[in-house]
Design a protein around this motif. Sequence first.
Motif, mmCIF file in Angstrom:
data_model
loop_
_atom_site.group_PDB
_atom_site.id
_atom_site.type_symbol
_atom_site.label_atom_id
_atom_site.label_comp_id
_atom_site.label_asym_id
_atom_site.label_seq_id
_atom_site.Cartn_x
_atom_site.Cartn_y
_atom_site.Cartn_z
ATOM 1 N N CYS A 267 12.019 9.467 2.511
ATOM 2 C CA CYS A 267 11.631 8.172 1.666
ATOM 3 C C CYS A 267 12.358 6.831 2.316
ATOM 4 O O CYS A 267 12.282 5.940 2.126
ATOM 5 N N ASP A 268 13.464 7.191 3.039
ATOM 6 C CA ASP A 268 14.102 6.229 4.012
ATOM 7 C C ASP A 268 13.318 5.540 5.008
ATOM 8 O O ASP A 268 13.606 4.339 5.353
ATOM 9 N N ILE A 269 12.543 6.350 5.497
ATOM 10 C CA ILE A 269 11.651 5.988 6.835
ATOM 11 C C ILE A 269 10.647 4.912 5.952
ATOM 12 O O ILE A 269 10.318 3.566 6.461
ATOM 13 N N ASP A 270 10.119 5.345 4.668
ATOM 14 C CA ASP A 270 9.302 4.359 3.926
ATOM 15 C C ASP A 270 9.991 3.042 3.614
ATOM 16 O O ASP A 270 9.730 1.977 3.799
ATOM 17 N N ALA A 271 11.357 3.041 3.348
ATOM 18 C CA ALA A 271 12.234 1.953 2.913
ATOM 19 C C ALA A 271 12.416 1.062 4.039
ATOM 20 O O ALA A 271 12.371 -0.157 3.939
ATOM 21 N N VAL A 272 12.515 1.642 5.352
ATOM 22 C CA VAL A 272 13.066 0.724 6.467
ATOM 23 C C VAL A 272 11.565 -0.266 7.078
ATOM 24 O O VAL A 272 11.578 -1.373 6.972
ATOM 25 N N ALA A 273 10.406 0.501 6.643
ATOM 26 C CA ALA A 273 9.053 -0.232 6.911
ATOM 27 C C ALA A 273 8.941 -1.433 5.804
ATOM 28 O O ALA A 273 8.646 -2.392 6.030
ATOM 29 N N ARG A 274 9.277 -0.859 4.624
ATOM 30 C CA ARG A 274 9.101 -1.674 3.387
ATOM 31 C C ARG A 274 9.976 -2.949 3.653
ATOM 32 O O ARG A 274 9.493 -4.169 3.041
ATOM 33 N N LYS A 275 11.141 -2.800 3.940
ATOM 34 C CA LYS A 275 12.305 -3.935 4.177
ATOM 35 C C LYS A 275 11.545 -5.136 4.811
ATOM 36 O O LYS A 275 11.815 -6.182 4.514
ATOM 37 N N VAL A 276 10.999 -4.663 6.053
ATOM 38 C CA VAL A 276 10.751 -5.742 6.838
ATOM 39 C C VAL A 276 9.509 -6.568 6.341
ATOM 40 O O VAL A 276 9.551 -7.875 6.405
ATOM 41 N N ILE A 277 8.428 -5.798 5.682
ATOM 42 C CA ILE A 277 7.396 -6.474 5.084
ATOM 43 C C ILE A 277 7.904 -7.294 3.920
ATOM 44 O O ILE A 277 7.395 -8.585 3.647
ATOM 45 N N THR A 278 8.891 -6.656 3.024
ATOM 46 C CA THR A 278 9.401 -7.468 1.926
ATOM 47 C C THR A 278 10.138 -8.715 2.372
ATOM 48 O O THR A 278 9.920 -9.928 1.911
ATOM 49 N N ASP A 279 10.995 -8.509 3.428
ATOM 50 C CA ASP A 279 11.688 -9.612 3.860
ATOM 51 C C ASP A 279 10.868 -10.798 4.306
ATOM 52 O O ASP A 279 11.481 -11.944 4.266
ATOM 53 N N ALA A 280 9.809 -10.462 4.799
ATOM 54 C CA ALA A 280 8.813 -11.453 5.332
ATOM 55 C C ALA A 280 8.050 -12.087 4.377
ATOM 56 O O ALA A 280 7.131 -12.980 4.526
ATOM 57 N N GLY A 281 8.140 -11.560 2.907
ATOM 58 C CA GLY A 281 7.290 -12.116 1.766
ATOM 59 C C GLY A 281 6.196 -11.398 1.444
ATOM 60 O O GLY A 281 5.348 -12.026 0.658
ATOM 61 N N TYR A 282 5.931 -10.633 2.203
ATOM 62 C CA TYR A 282 4.694 -9.727 1.869
ATOM 63 C C TYR A 282 4.758 -8.354 1.259
ATOM 64 O O TYR A 282 3.699 -7.572 1.403
ATOM 65 N N GLY A 283 5.914 -8.001 0.516
ATOM 66 C CA GLY A 283 6.200 -6.582 0.113
ATOM 67 C C GLY A 283 5.020 -6.261 -1.179
ATOM 68 O O GLY A 283 4.605 -5.317 -1.121
ATOM 69 N N ASP A 284 4.681 -7.240 -1.892
ATOM 70 C CA ASP A 284 3.437 -7.058 -2.829
ATOM 71 C C ASP A 284 2.362 -6.425 -2.077
ATOM 72 O O ASP A 284 1.308 -5.995 -3.023
ATOM 73 N N TYR A 285 1.999 -6.623 -0.868
ATOM 74 C CA TYR A 285 1.083 -6.429 -0.186
ATOM 75 C C TYR A 285 0.689 -5.513 0.638
ATOM 76 O O TYR A 285 -0.342 -5.089 1.141
#
Length: 361
Positions: A267-285
Motif C-alpha cells: 500500500c505504501d508503493i501506491d501511496a508514493v506514486a499517488r503523492k507525486v500525482i496529488t502534489d501536482a494537482g491531479y490526484g482526482d484523476y
Amino acid sequence: MMNKQRFARVVENMKASGLSQILVTDDPSIFYLTKRIVNPMERCGAILIKDSGEVHAFMNNLFCFDPIDGMVMHYYADGENPYALIAAELQPGKVGFDKNWPSKHTISVLQERDDLIPVLGSDCVDLCKSQKDEEERELLRKASRVNDLAVGYAIDHIDPSLDEKQLSDMIEEFFEAHGAARDIQLQYVCYGKNAAEPHHGAVAGEKLKEGDAVLFDLWAPVDNYWCDMTRTVFYKRVSDEHRKVYEIVKEAQQAAIDFVKPGVKMCDIDAVARKVITDAGYGDYFLTRTGHGVGMTVHEPPEASASCDLIAQPGMCFSIEPGIYLKDDVGVRIEDLVIVTEDGCEVLTKYPKELQIVGND
Ligand SMILES: [Mn+2]
C-alpha cells in the motif's frame, strides 16, 4: 512431476493460517504444483493437500492426467459423482476452497457432508506463487523481452490509415509470431480521449488525429508467464498540458519504482506514486491502483493499492502503472513490470519512457 519444494511451502502457509486441508482447483495453481495443465472446463478436477503432506488428485479420466509420483490418484468417469470421492477424503472441520472454483463444485462437495466448514484457502498457494523462484523469474524476463519488442513494433506502426482495432490486430499477430500463446485477449490501443478510459479496448473505426495521445497497454502469455506494459506517445505534436501530465506520470512511476524493496508495504508503493500525482494537482484523476501482481495470470496478488497490507518480498513480480485520466481529453499511463530483489527491484520492461512524438518524419 510434483514440485516438492513448492508443495512444502504451501503446507507451511497452511499451518501458518490454521488450515489442515485445502482443495486446489485453479488451473495455474495446479500447473504451478505439478507442471500439468488440466483445463477441466465444466467438469470437476481438484487436488487435495493435507497439512501432513499427503496429496490427492481427483480427475475425470478424460483429462489425460497421468498418475504423479507421491500423489494418490482418484479417477472418475462421466456419470460418476466426483464430489463423493473428494468428501470421503476430507476431515471434519475447515476446508480451504479455491477462490475461483465455480460454486456448483464447491456446493456439491459441501452437500456430501454436514461437518465441513468452508473457508477461502487459495491464499496458501497464491502467496507462494507471488514469490517467483529463479526459473519463473527467467520466464517473466523472457515474456517482458517480447513485450518490449511488441511495444516498439506498435509505436513504429502508428499510422493514420489504421484504426485502433487494425493496429491492435497487427500487435496480436506480432505477439503470436514471437511465441505468445494464440488465445490472447484484446490489446488496449487507445487514441486521443479514449486513453482517458483506463480499460478502453481497441475499437474499429476509431481514427488517429494530430495531437492525440496514443496509449498501448500490451500483455500476453509467453510459455505460460505473462508480461504487461504500457507506453503512451503523442502523434505529431503535444500540447503543453499533455506534456505536463506526461512528465508527472513519469515522475510518479519512477518514484514508486525507486521505493520498491523488500520489507515495504504494497500500500505504501501506491501511496508514493499517488503523492507525486496529488502534489501536482491531479490526484482526482489517478483512477486506478498503482499495480498488480503478474505471473501465470496477468492479475494476481500482490496488488499495489491502498487496501493491500502485504509486504514486498524478494521474488514478487508486479506492475507499477500510475496514470492520469482527463475525461474527453487525454489519458497517460506508464507501466513497467518489476521483480523485488534483495535490496530493491529489477525492472523487466525496458522500452524508453522519455516523451515521444511520432509521425513527423
Ligand atoms: Mn497492468
